[in-house]
Design a protein around this motif. Structure first.
Motif, mmCIF file in Angstrom:
data_model
loop_
_atom_site.group_PDB
_atom_site.id
_atom_site.type_symbol
_atom_site.label_atom_id
_atom_site.label_comp_id
_atom_site.label_asym_id
_atom_site.label_seq_id
_atom_site.Cartn_x
_atom_site.Cartn_y
_atom_site.Cartn_z
ATOM 1 N N TRP A 141 80.167 -50.278 39.187
ATOM 2 C CA TRP A 141 81.028 -51.149 39.983
ATOM 3 C C TRP A 141 80.395 -51.469 41.338
ATOM 4 O O TRP A 141 80.489 -52.585 41.830
ATOM 5 C CB TRP A 141 82.394 -50.467 40.171
ATOM 6 N N ASP A 142 79.698 -50.501 41.912
ATOM 7 C CA ASP A 142 79.171 -50.741 43.269
ATOM 8 C C ASP A 142 77.794 -51.423 43.253
ATOM 9 O O ASP A 142 77.135 -51.480 44.288
ATOM 10 C CB ASP A 142 79.151 -49.451 44.107
ATOM 11 N N ASP A 190 80.552 -50.082 34.102
ATOM 12 C CA ASP A 190 80.844 -48.696 33.727
ATOM 13 C C ASP A 190 82.308 -48.394 34.065
ATOM 14 O O ASP A 190 82.692 -48.391 35.241
ATOM 15 C CB ASP A 190 79.890 -47.779 34.514
ATOM 16 N N PRO A 191 83.151 -48.140 33.055
ATOM 17 C CA PRO A 191 84.591 -47.971 33.305
ATOM 18 C C PRO A 191 84.890 -46.784 34.207
ATOM 19 O O PRO A 191 85.889 -46.789 34.932
ATOM 20 C CB PRO A 191 85.191 -47.767 31.912
ATOM 21 N N ALA A 192 84.008 -45.779 34.189
ATOM 22 C CA ALA A 192 84.245 -44.591 35.015
ATOM 23 C C ALA A 192 84.133 -44.916 36.498
ATOM 24 O O ALA A 192 84.610 -44.159 37.346
ATOM 25 C CB ALA A 192 83.242 -43.507 34.650
ATOM 26 N N THR A 193 83.503 -46.055 36.820
ATOM 27 C CA THR A 193 83.277 -46.382 38.236
ATOM 28 C C THR A 193 84.271 -47.420 38.765
ATOM 29 O O THR A 193 84.232 -47.762 39.943
ATOM 30 C CB THR A 193 81.851 -46.949 38.429
ATOM 31 N N LEU A 194 85.148 -47.912 37.875
ATOM 32 C CA LEU A 194 86.061 -48.987 38.287
ATOM 33 C C LEU A 194 87.209 -48.456 39.155
ATOM 34 O O LEU A 194 87.899 -47.523 38.744
ATOM 35 C CB LEU A 194 86.678 -49.648 37.048
ATOM 36 N N PRO A 195 87.458 -49.072 40.316
ATOM 37 C CA PRO A 195 88.631 -48.668 41.099
ATOM 38 C C PRO A 195 89.910 -49.006 40.333
ATOM 39 O O PRO A 195 89.910 -49.888 39.477
ATOM 40 C CB PRO A 195 88.535 -49.525 42.363
ATOM 41 N N ALA A 196 90.983 -48.309 40.646
ATOM 42 C CA ALA A 196 92.225 -48.490 39.876
ATOM 43 C C ALA A 196 92.903 -49.811 40.202
ATOM 44 O O ALA A 196 93.541 -50.408 39.355
ATOM 45 C CB ALA A 196 93.156 -47.331 40.162
ATOM 46 N N ASP A 197 92.749 -50.264 41.419
ATOM 47 C CA ASP A 197 93.564 -51.389 41.855
ATOM 48 C C ASP A 197 92.682 -52.570 42.232
ATOM 49 O O ASP A 197 92.230 -52.660 43.368
ATOM 50 C CB ASP A 197 94.368 -50.920 43.079
ATOM 51 N N PRO A 224 75.211 -53.921 44.001
ATOM 52 C CA PRO A 224 75.278 -54.960 45.046
ATOM 53 C C PRO A 224 75.322 -56.364 44.448
ATOM 54 O O PRO A 224 75.896 -57.276 45.044
ATOM 55 C CB PRO A 224 73.990 -54.744 45.838
ATOM 56 N N TRP A 225 74.745 -56.526 43.254
ATOM 57 C CA TRP A 225 74.680 -57.859 42.653
ATOM 58 C C TRP A 225 76.007 -58.226 42.013
ATOM 59 O O TRP A 225 76.448 -59.378 42.074
ATOM 60 C CB TRP A 225 73.506 -57.932 41.663
ATOM 61 N N LEU A 226 76.675 -57.218 41.435
ATOM 62 C CA LEU A 226 78.027 -57.458 40.919
ATOM 63 C C LEU A 226 78.959 -57.765 42.088
ATOM 64 O O LEU A 226 79.752 -58.714 42.041
ATOM 65 C CB LEU A 226 78.499 -56.217 40.149
ATOM 66 N N GLN A 227 78.835 -56.973 43.148
ATOM 67 C CA GLN A 227 79.700 -57.187 44.313
ATOM 68 C C GLN A 227 79.503 -58.579 44.914
ATOM 69 O O GLN A 227 80.454 -59.223 45.351
ATOM 70 C CB GLN A 227 79.447 -56.108 45.371
ATOM 71 N N LEU A 228 78.259 -59.036 44.908
ATOM 72 C CA LEU A 228 77.979 -60.373 45.440
ATOM 73 C C LEU A 228 78.662 -61.437 44.571
ATOM 74 O O LEU A 228 79.296 -62.364 45.081
ATOM 75 C CB LEU A 228 76.459 -60.585 45.464
ATOM 76 N N ALA A 229 78.559 -61.280 43.266
ATOM 77 C CA ALA A 229 79.132 -62.272 42.348
ATOM 78 C C ALA A 229 80.663 -62.267 42.383
ATOM 79 O O ALA A 229 81.294 -63.261 42.027
ATOM 80 C CB ALA A 229 78.649 -61.996 40.927
ATOM 81 N N LEU A 230 81.234 -61.134 42.799
ATOM 82 C CA LEU A 230 82.697 -61.037 42.858
ATOM 83 C C LEU A 230 83.231 -61.272 44.272
ATOM 84 O O LEU A 230 84.427 -61.170 44.523
ATOM 85 C CB LEU A 230 83.151 -59.655 42.362
ATOM 86 N N LEU A 257 93.085 -50.307 33.638
ATOM 87 C CA LEU A 257 91.707 -50.539 34.087
ATOM 88 C C LEU A 257 90.753 -49.449 33.635
ATOM 89 O O LEU A 257 89.700 -49.243 34.214
ATOM 90 C CB LEU A 257 91.628 -50.660 35.613
ATOM 91 N N ARG A 258 91.102 -48.737 32.568
ATOM 92 C CA ARG A 258 90.233 -47.662 32.114
ATOM 93 C C ARG A 258 89.288 -48.110 31.003
ATOM 94 O O ARG A 258 88.465 -47.362 30.531
ATOM 95 C CB ARG A 258 91.065 -46.462 31.608
ATOM 96 N N ARG A 259 89.483 -49.353 30.533
ATOM 97 C CA ARG A 259 88.632 -49.838 29.436
ATOM 98 C C ARG A 259 87.364 -50.443 30.003
ATOM 99 O O ARG A 259 87.363 -50.970 31.105
ATOM 100 C CB ARG A 259 89.422 -50.914 28.698
ATOM 101 N N THR A 260 86.291 -50.380 29.233
ATOM 102 C CA THR A 260 85.052 -51.051 29.654
ATOM 103 C C THR A 260 85.314 -52.555 29.714
ATOM 104 O O THR A 260 85.940 -53.098 28.825
ATOM 105 C CB THR A 260 83.946 -50.806 28.619
ATOM 106 N N ALA A 261 84.814 -53.194 30.767
ATOM 107 C CA ALA A 261 84.894 -54.660 30.809
ATOM 108 C C ALA A 261 83.994 -55.188 29.720
ATOM 109 O O ALA A 261 82.783 -55.177 29.863
ATOM 110 C CB ALA A 261 84.466 -55.139 32.179
ATOM 111 N N ALA A 262 84.592 -55.619 28.613
ATOM 112 C CA ALA A 262 83.767 -55.970 27.431
ATOM 113 C C ALA A 262 83.426 -57.438 27.409
ATOM 114 O O ALA A 262 84.100 -58.218 28.036
ATOM 115 C CB ALA A 262 84.494 -55.605 26.168
#
Ligand SMILES: O=C(O)CCC(=O)C(=O)O
Ligand SMILES: [Fe+2]
Length: 341
Positions: A145-146, A312-319, A148-154, A336-341
């Motif tokens: 989740w953290d 990685d679903p383990a790294t996703l914040p809950a909210d 930097p490239w995902l964060q930039l795109a989001l 939000l516990r499922r992998t973003a498929a």
């Protein structure tokens, strides 16, 4: 010749099961794919109705720079801006640039460049000219989740713009950093170097953030404004939606779409390019200097194109905010516990 169906497209589970039964693969996929070809454009609005409705309930407020970019995108499918003007965040830029420079200096990147320049280019047939941070699109790489490239795109500066361009919450399906290796050779144009329309959807938004100065010698993207479906050049060589894009014959293309209609994305380091790549574009034939960029992409939620990464679903914040839930296809997942498929 009709292009073959792409094995990449995601078909519903019952169709996948039926196609696994002995002797049924060809007829089941044949009938289903014919139906999908017939219905994809026709049902596109219907299949995206939830994303349109949810977006309309809470439309974002765009800053003046975003508004200008949105107007350009709506008008011609292409827009650009300096990172500084859009984000106004020098620290973020320095962090990203620092990460890119570190990555470029790694032995893995150096070795990949060396290999391509020495022998790799000789039997290259797709995108071997790229060194990629995350890897090939088909690998569905697990990213944290953290990232930097995902964060930039989001980041709302780009995600709100993408959603406003589509008029709906979009689905983010690709993110990576590319080092386009410069090499002068006389091998054929391959992969994205040839004119094409992308396959992922009938409306798209791709972003390219430059970490080097880019000109024609470093493989700048070229783009044909007014070649989206329905526009002046939109009916030429249409996409084979939802299975494939389109690849017009290279010799014929400039005769039908003259070079005076093309734009070339030659811009300095720190420029962000936005393009609807359902239109004609090509790029990545670098000869004089490597082209280094971050790239990420949005489609409509109705797209059948597989996502090139998994968070990685383990790294996703809950909210997570609603636009991000849609971007990662988590809009229906309350836990939000499922992998973003
Ligand atoms: O490398 C380029 O400029 C072309 C990229 C491309 O075609 C794409 O990302 O869809
Ligand atoms: Fe493309």
């Amino acid at each position: 010749m009709k292009p073959k169906s792409s094995a990449k497209v995601v078909r519903p589970r019952p169709v996948q099961w039926l196609a696994r039964l002995p002797g049924l693969k060809k007829p089941v996929l044949g009938v289903y794919d014919t139906w999908l070809r017939f219905s994809y454009r026709r049902l596109w609005n219907w299949n995206n109705r939830e994303a349109v409705r949810a977006f309309a309930e809470r439309p974002p407020t765009l800053c003046p720079v975003q508004q200008r970019l949105l107007a350009d995108l709506r008008e011609k499918g292409f827009a650009y801006v300096s990172f500084a003007n859009l984000f106004g965040d020098g620290q973020l830029w320095r962090n990203l640039d620092g990460l890119v420079q570190e990555w470029l200096a790694t032995e893995a990147v150096r070795e990949a460049e060396r290999h391509y320049r020495e022998i790799g280019y000789k039997d290259a047939h797709f995108k071997e000219y790229l060194v990629r941070w995350y890897g090939r699109e088909v690998d569905g790489k697990l990213i944290p989740w953290d990232s930097p490239w995902l964060q930039l795109a989001l980041h709302p500066k780009v995600l709100d713009l993408a959603n406003s361009y589509f008029g709906m919450y979009t689905r983010m399906y690709h993110v990576d950093v590319w080092d386009t290796i410069a090499l002068k050779h006389d091998g054929p144009l391959i992969g994205g170097q040839k004119w094409h329309r992308d396959p992922a959807d009938i409306k798209l938004l791709k972003c390219f953030l430059y970490f080097t100065d880019v000109d024609e010698g470093s493989g700048a993207m070229q783009y044909v404004p007014y070649s989206r479906p329905g526009e002046k050049y939109g009916n030429l060589w249409p996409q084979d939606a939802p299975f494939d894009g389109a690849r017009p014959p290279g010799k014929e293309f400039p005769l039908v779409v003259p070079p005076c209609e093309w734009v070339t994305a030659s811009f300095p380091k720190g420029t962000l390019i936005l393009a609807d790549t359902a239109a004609f574009h090509r790029g990545g034939r670098a000869e004089t200097r490597n082209r280094v960029l971050a790239t990420w992409a949005y489609s409509s939620p109705a797209s059948r194109w597989p996502r090139a990464f998994r968070v990685d679903p383990a790294t996703l914040p809950a909210d997570l905010p609603e636009p991000i839930r849609w971007a990662l296809s988590l809009q229906r997942d309350k836990t939000l516990r499922r992998t973003a498929a």
